[in-house]
Scaffold this motif. Structure first.
Motif, PDB file in Angstrom:
ATOM      1  N   LEU A  67       0.708  -1.278  -0.126  1.00 23.36           N
ATOM      2  CA  LEU A  67      -0.056   0.109   0.042  1.00 23.36           C
ATOM      3  C   LEU A  67       1.065   1.386   0.046  1.00 23.36           C
ATOM      4  CD1 LEU A  67      -2.823  -0.941   2.392  1.00 23.36           C
ATOM      5  CD2 LEU A  67      -2.899  -0.364   0.059  1.00 23.36           C
ATOM      6  N   MET A  72      -1.404   6.828  -1.773  1.00 20.48           N
ATOM      7  CA  MET A  72      -2.884   6.450  -2.020  1.00 20.48           C
ATOM      8  C   MET A  72      -3.660   7.586  -1.991  1.00 20.48           C
ATOM      9  SD  MET A  72      -3.162   3.595  -3.459  1.00 20.48           S
ATOM     10  CE  MET A  72      -1.627   2.628  -3.800  1.00 20.48           C
ATOM     11  N   TRP A  77      -9.649   7.252  -6.813  1.00 20.40           N
ATOM     12  CA  TRP A  77      -9.924   5.748  -6.470  1.00 20.40           C
ATOM     13  C   TRP A  77      -9.984   4.832  -7.839  1.00 20.40           C
ATOM     14  CZ3 TRP A  77     -14.864   3.204  -6.948  1.00 20.40           C
ATOM     15  CH2 TRP A  77     -15.780   4.351  -7.030  1.00 20.40           C
ATOM     16  N   ARG A  80      -6.683   4.070  -8.657  1.00 27.91           N
ATOM     17  CA  ARG A  80      -6.150   3.243  -7.610  1.00 27.91           C
ATOM     18  C   ARG A  80      -6.480   1.723  -8.158  1.00 27.91           C
ATOM     19  NH1 ARG A  80      -8.000   4.704  -1.965  1.00 27.91           N
ATOM     20  NH2 ARG A  80      -8.874   6.574  -3.046  1.00 27.91           N
ATOM     21  N   ALA A  81      -7.921   1.448  -8.375  1.00 29.18           N
ATOM     22  CA  ALA A  81      -8.313   0.221  -8.977  1.00 29.18           C
ATOM     23  C   ALA A  81      -7.560  -0.042 -10.220  1.00 29.18           C
ATOM     24  CB  ALA A  81      -9.878   0.419  -9.240  1.00 29.18           C
ATOM     25  N   PHE A  84      -4.185  -1.140  -8.717  1.00 26.12           N
ATOM     26  CA  PHE A  84      -4.199  -2.675  -8.030  1.00 26.12           C
ATOM     27  C   PHE A  84      -4.253  -3.795  -9.114  1.00 26.12           C
ATOM     28  CE2 PHE A  84      -5.147  -0.540  -3.848  1.00 26.12           C
ATOM     29  CZ  PHE A  84      -4.022  -1.002  -3.267  1.00 26.12           C
ATOM     30  N   MET A  91       2.083  -9.037  -9.927  1.00 23.26           N
ATOM     31  CA  MET A  91       2.444 -10.176  -8.949  1.00 23.26           C
ATOM     32  C   MET A  91       2.308 -11.355  -9.360  1.00 23.26           C
ATOM     33  SD  MET A  91       3.148 -10.712  -5.852  1.00 23.26           S
ATOM     34  CE  MET A  91       2.787  -9.095  -4.669  1.00 23.26           C
ATOM     35  N   ARG A 154      -8.550 -11.087  -8.724  1.00 25.10           N
ATOM     36  CA  ARG A 154      -9.211 -11.442  -7.264  1.00 25.10           C
ATOM     37  C   ARG A 154      -7.842 -12.035  -6.368  1.00 25.10           C
ATOM     38  NH1 ARG A 154     -14.715 -13.444  -5.046  1.00 25.10           N
ATOM     39  NH2 ARG A 154     -13.765 -14.393  -3.385  1.00 25.10           N
ATOM     40  N   TYR A 155      -7.258 -13.117  -7.086  1.00 21.41           N
ATOM     41  CA  TYR A 155      -6.260 -13.747  -6.407  1.00 21.41           C
ATOM     42  C   TYR A 155      -5.057 -13.245  -6.242  1.00 21.41           C
ATOM     43  CZ  TYR A 155      -4.398 -18.039  -4.730  1.00 21.41           C
ATOM     44  OH  TYR A 155      -3.816 -19.016  -4.120  1.00 21.41           O
ATOM     45  N   PHE A 156      -4.456 -12.513  -7.358  1.00 18.04           N
ATOM     46  CA  PHE A 156      -3.296 -12.219  -7.163  1.00 18.04           C
ATOM     47  C   PHE A 156      -3.495 -10.560  -6.972  1.00 18.04           C
ATOM     48  CE2 PHE A 156      -2.617 -15.864  -9.961  1.00 18.04           C
ATOM     49  CZ  PHE A 156      -1.310 -16.402  -9.414  1.00 18.04           C
ATOM     50  N   GLY A 158      -6.003  -9.385  -5.067  1.00 16.98           N
ATOM     51  CA  GLY A 158      -6.973  -8.901  -3.812  1.00 16.98           C
ATOM     52  C   GLY A 158      -7.852  -7.744  -4.135  1.00 16.98           C
ATOM     53  N   ASP A 160     -11.562  -6.534  -4.854  1.00 16.92           N
ATOM     54  CA  ASP A 160     -12.935  -7.007  -4.469  1.00 16.92           C
ATOM     55  C   ASP A 160     -13.733  -6.976  -5.841  1.00 16.92           C
ATOM     56  OD1 ASP A 160     -14.105  -4.412  -4.457  1.00 16.92           O
ATOM     57  OD2 ASP A 160     -13.992  -4.289  -2.394  1.00 16.92           O
ATOM     58  N   GLU A 163     -14.187  -3.556  -7.501  1.00 18.23           N
ATOM     59  CA  GLU A 163     -13.274  -3.056  -8.236  1.00 18.23           C
ATOM     60  C   GLU A 163     -13.050  -3.869  -9.431  1.00 18.23           C
ATOM     61  OE1 GLU A 163     -11.005  -2.017  -3.656  1.00 18.23           O
ATOM     62  OE2 GLU A 163     -10.247  -3.703  -5.048  1.00 18.23           O
TER      63      GLU A 163
END
Lengths: 204, 874
Positions: A67, A72, A77, A80-81, A84, A91, A154-156, A158, A160, A163
């Motif tokens: 983070l 941030m 936002w 930000r999405a 990520f 990742m 979702r998995y790598f 995170g 939601d 997002e």
């Protein structure tokens, strides 16, 4: 805490991210190696030790650094999405690279192919074997790229539901539906429900 | 279809299929994938994986925390409150500060676990005022956020006028969980009652509202765990509102079986005065724990003091006190000063004098309070509802006794959660609920009185508890997938069934009869037999030999035995069962239609169609009088079966068709119950010469059976056999042999390797070999079969005769007419002698073929041909 390391880069990542958010495509090129560098450090943490990738004891620590890579508060936002989402992609790359190297050093060869049944022989109820997952995700992407992306985010990453919906420009209900099917399919692939996996072979 | 299209189609079907459960889902899949086995397999694989995918990849590999993109989080200043920092002071939140979408108006106080604020939701046009509880930073753990996510919507769904709503929950920017709840302006219930000097009766009425709210939450499987006056506020209108439902568990789910240290921490946090003994011990906490806390509350409402003076007791001392001591009865407690209260003042607040108050509490109220306060959870009121019921009964001057218990509610809830197991549960419930009510009503007629009611209630609760257990096993997370749930649920419950109800043989017999019936319906005959035999012996021991329930069990057991091949025992059993079906005048009792139907079925299984003629016609006529009766279908297909064996194939096909149509109308055209009549329709059509129609019927049968019974059911084997015979007639030798072999494998596994049907299949496979032009192989196989089966069946069995006929046929095909003649003559003669019509007909057919062979033979032996011709004519 990896604060010292991250703080040094903080302004540049933030600035690049903002530039990217304003449509500067080159910013992304500059951003990628920076973020990748950070994530590699995190990945090393995650993959330290034999089974550490599944226990993630240091997850909170990692998350903190994750983070702090960018400030941030200064980024919308929406951006930000997408940030990520980018992190998710990277990742995945980092983790797979690590896992592959780990496997290669263990086997003394650079073989990339991990047979599915081998992966299924050591089933983890919650987290699949990373290399097997990566391969399965590639096969999923050949069938439906969007579903593979949802899994990645979702998995790598995170991310939601909302997002992911934002990043992919679909409704969150659609995210939920497609995720469930993708997860079931991956589960069947990775837990050896259907070892022949002959149905709907990928386009070559 | 392209890759993309087929994946898209698979996805669409998957989305639809997960909207169904259990057999409905199976039916949907079968319907949607009809004619596309590849698609079906892919879909089933997906659905099975989905059923077991709980938890799989649910957590991101790197869980993110403290950052919710969906909510703007401008309170950057609180971001310094990292979770790593020990014990953040809750009051760090300032007035005007934001928590998620809420703006803090003012602090309201501290709970043990949280700081409480009055806040307002800014983006809400109604400016709704809410209470925000911010969890103490040092209490949060790594799992808390996940638990919040999963439980939040359950808690938010609690919609009851006496329960404060949970509107929302989330985490602040620094990862601290908060809850937003309905703001209730009121005072703790005990203060309210005293301030308003409520009478005992008014207090009880108020308390019952609390019980109603708790009962509602319990029905939704939510336990409060921290009921105490400060969580039960009464507003100006006199309505109680319960706060913080389920929050305690959210904050500390490990309270169950946690270590002593954690327990001590917990006790420091919560008020120990209202905690149940099991809570203090750190044991699993359930609804009885809430009942205990409510017992303490009622004690306090009535007697004006707490049951125990715990003072400054340590957790260890508290545990000992709660476990080992009974509190003084409320009626006794009010007669002396205690806990700094004056007995006159306490009584005055209840509009009574101390002695009057004591007298009011003596007896029923003492008993009610003490029952709620028992230290063993199972000896308390099982539910708030029962508790409330007793209070109401007291208020209405009725004897204190309770209605049905809590389990029904938990059961109903579970049923909704596990629709897959609902079918099993429903039949268990039906049989046990209705059955035991009926049985017990009869006993009650004799005995009357409260003991019967009490026993009935206990029995029902025992059964409900058991069904609950079964359903929990049926949880798809525990078992493997949709198609196995029902069967596995029952099988894994078997040990429990045996242990349970040992002291209640009547109920146990009923349960066993029901499970036996379900196993029978599932085609698991051996399992069914075990349960039914035990049910029968229990019932005989209990009721003697003439009781209607014994006829019912005998009749069902007869069906099972017939299916298992023990036809003679089945027949005896069934004949005994039908003895109760007629009244003294010999008229068939319509309520015993089932028994007659079963009897006909058994007689058909025994191939005694002569004996079945009259009862089958009689049953059909009786059943036709009322088309509503479910027995009509059975009567139709039974009668059709008899007609079929009388050689009236077209008439039989017509009746089977009627049965199928009737069922399809009632249940839908792919319901499992269609399988049998469809199969028989196929047989009738086949014998009427309609091979295509027969094959269609059999294939439909097979599809239904595979979907509902799995691949191991003996009934599936029968259908395979029937399909194989059509393939054989059509000269499709490989398909025929394959289907026969599959059938044989299933039979051997389900019924043991000495079931006569296996010989029958051996014979059919050999006959396919003859047709396929390999009579030598057939001869070898048949000789081996005869040798193998002779010690088991003896000579005097129709299948032995059939085997000899087939052997003769094989010799004939191999060209050894002499040997063929010897075999065929002997076997045909025995078939005639025994009256085995079908074997005799088959023998005659082969003898006819032999005759032609002799005629065509270059040597020509006319006199022998003539004599053969004579014996071949029936």
């Amino acid at each position: 805490m990896t604060e010292e390391a991250t703080q040094a880069d903080q302004p540049s990542i933030t600035a690049l991210l903002a530039a990217w958010g304003h449509g500067d495509g080159r910013a992304l090129d500059a951003l990628m190696p920076l973020v990748y560098g950070h994530l590699r450090a995190l990945g090393a943490n995650i993959l330290r030790g034999e089974r550490a990738q599944h226990t993630l004891a240091s997850a909170a620590l990692v998350n903190e650094a994750f983070l702090r890579m960018a400030d941030m508060e200064k980024i919308s936002w929406n951006d930000r999405a997408h940030f990520f989402a980018l992190c998710a992609r990277l990742m995945r790359q980092v983790l797979i690279d690590h896992a592959r190297k780990h496997l290669a050093s263990k086997r003394g060869s650079g073989s990339e192919d991990l047979p599915l049944h081998e992966a299924a022989a050591e089933p983890d109820r919650r987290h699949p074997d990373l290399l097997a997952l990566d391969q399965a995700l590639r096969r999923l992407a050949e069938r439906n790229p969007q579903q593979a992306r949802i899994v990645e985010l979702r998995y790598f990453g995170g991310l939601d539901r909302e997002e992911i919906a934002l990043v992919l420009g679909i409704s969150s209900a659609t995210v939920t539906r497609r995720w469930r099917m993708a997860r079931a399919w991956l589960c069947s692939q990775l837990r050896g429900y259907d070892e022949s996996s002959s149905w709907a072979p990928a386009r070559r | 279809m392209s890759e993309v299209t087929s994946w898209h189609r698979l996805g669409a079907l998957f989305d639809q299929a997960i909207g169904y459960e259990g057999t409905e889902r199976v039916a949907f899949v079968e319907g949607a994938c009809a004619g596309d086995p590849e698609l079906r397999r892919a879909l089933v694989t997906l659905l099975e994986a989905d059923a077991t995918a709980d938890g799989f990849m649910d957590e991101a590999i790197i869980p993110r925390r403290g950052e919710t993109l969906g909510e703007p989080s401008p309170e950057a200043e609180t971001a310094g409150d990292s979770a790593d920092q020990p014990s953040v002071v809750p009051d760090a939140i300032r007035v005007g500060q934001r928590l998620g979408p809420y703006r803090v108006l003012r602090p309201l106080g501290h709970g043990g676990m949280s700081a409480v604020y009055l806040a307002v939701r800014d983006d809400d046009t109604f400016q709704r005022r809410v209470v925000v509880k911010l969890v103490r930073a040092d209490l949060q753990d790594a799992d808390l956020e996940r638990r919040l996510r999963t439980e939040r919507h359950i808690l938010a769904s609690l919609d009851h006028p006496n329960i404060a709503r949970l509107f929302d929950g989330g985490t602040t920017a620094d990862g601290r969980p908060f809850f937003a709840m309905e703001y209730v302006e009121g005072v703790p219930i005990t203060d309210y009652a005293d301030q308003h000097e409520l009478s005992v009766d008014e207090r009880l009425t108020l308390f019952r509202k609390v019980l109603g709210a708790v009962q509602y939450a319990h029905q939704n499987l939510i336990i409060h765990r921290d009921l105490k006056p400060s969580n039960i506020l009464v507003d100006a209108a006199g309505e109680p509102k319960l706060l913080d439902f389920g929050i305690a568990k959210l904050l500390n789910p490990d309270l169950a079986a946690t270590d002593a240290h954690a327990t001590a921490t917990w006790l420091r946090l919560m008020t120990p005065h209202y905690a149940s003994p099991e809570q203090v011990r750190g044991k699993l906490v359930g609804m009885p724990s809430d009942v205990y806390s409510l017992g303490v509350l009622l004690y306090e409402l009535l007697a004006g003091r707490l049951p125990f003076d715990l003072g400054n007791a340590t957790p260890g001392e508290i545990e000992r006190i709660l476990t080992e001591r009974d509190p003084p009865r409320p009626s006794a407690a009010v007669l002396g000063p205690a806990q700094g209260k004056d007995e006159t003042e306490v009584a005055r607040q209840r509009a009574l004098g101390p002695r009057e108050l004591g007298r009011t509490l003596t007896g029923d109220l003492d008993a009610i309070v003490m029952k709620a306060l028992r230290s063993a959870p199972q000896r308390r009121y099982a539910t708030a509802e029962r508790f409330a019921d007793d209070v109401r009964r007291f208020q209405q001057c009725l004897p204190v006794g309770a209605r049905e218990g809590s389990l029904r509610y938990r059961f109903g809830k579970l049923l909704r959660r596990h629709r897959m197991a609902a079918a099993v549960a429903a039949s268990l419930m039906l049989a046990l609920g209705v059955g035991s009510a009926g049985m017990l009503a009869k006993q009650a007629e004799v005995l009357r009185g409260r003991e019967v009611a009490e026993r009935e209630r206990n029995q029902r609760e025992a059964v409900l508890a058991l069904v609950l257990d079964i359903l929990q096993v049926a949880d798809p997370n525990v078992s493997r997938g949709a198609s196995f749930t029902v069967r596995e649920a029952l099988e894994s419950s078997a040990p429990k069934l045996r242990q349970s109800l040992a002291d209640q043989p009547a109920l146990r017999a009923e349960l066993l009869h029901t499970t036996g019936t379900i196993f029978h319906n599932l085609g698991l005959w051996s399992r069914s037999r075990v349960d039914l035999e035990e049910a029968l012996s229990l019932r005989r021991a209990l009721f003697g030999d003439d009781h209607p329930s014994i006829g019912e069990t005998r009749s069902r057991l007869a069906l099972v035995l017939a299916n298992l091949g023990d036809v003679e025992t089945a027949r005896r059993m069934s004949t005994l069962a039908t003895a109760t079906a007629r009244d003294a005048a010999g008229t068939l009792n319509v309520d015993a239609l089932d028994l007659i139907n079963n009897h006909v079925t058994v007689l058909c299984a025994a191939h005694d169609y002569q004996a079945a003629e009259a009862p089958s016609a009689e049953a059909l006529a009786l059943a036709r009088r009322s088309t509503e009766r479910p027995e009509l279908v059975t009567a139709l297909v039974n009668r059709a079966m008899v007609l079929l064996n009388h050689g009236e194939h077209l008439a039989a096909a017509e009746l089977f068709q009627q049965g199928v149509d009737l069922l399809a109308l009632q249940l839908g055209d792919d319901h499992p119950r269609l399988a049998n009549p469809l199969s028989n329709l196929g047989s009738a059509r086949r014998r009427a010469g309609d091979l295509d129609g027969a094959q269609a019927a059999f294939e439909k049968t097979l599809a239904i059976q595979q979907a509902t019974l799995g691949e191991e059911s003996p009934t599936l084997a029968i259908t395979l056999n029937n399909l194989a015979s059509i393939f054989a007639v059509r000269g499709e030798h490989t398909r025929a042999t394959e289907a026969y072999r599959r059938a044989a494998t299933i039979f051997a596994r389900q019924s043991g390797s000495d079931h006569p049907r296996l010989l029958f299949l051996d014979i059919r496979i050999a006959q396919v070999q003859i047709d396929a032009g390999a009579p030598e192989a057939a001869i070898a196989a048949l000789q081996k079969s005869l040798e193998q089966w002779r010690p088991i069946l003896g000579e005097d069995h129709r299948f032995m005769t059939l085997a000899e006929l087939a052997l003769g046929q094989a010799w004939l095909a191999a060209g050894d007419l002499e040997t063929a003649e010897t075999m065929l003559r002997a076997a045909h003669a025995r078939a005639l002698e025994r009256g085995w019509d079908r074997e005799a007909a088959e023998g005659a057919e082969y003898l006819g073929a032999l005759e032609s062979a002799f005629h065509n033979n270059a040597l020509g032996i006319p006199e022998r041909a003539a004599s053969l011709a004579a014996s071949a004519v029936p």
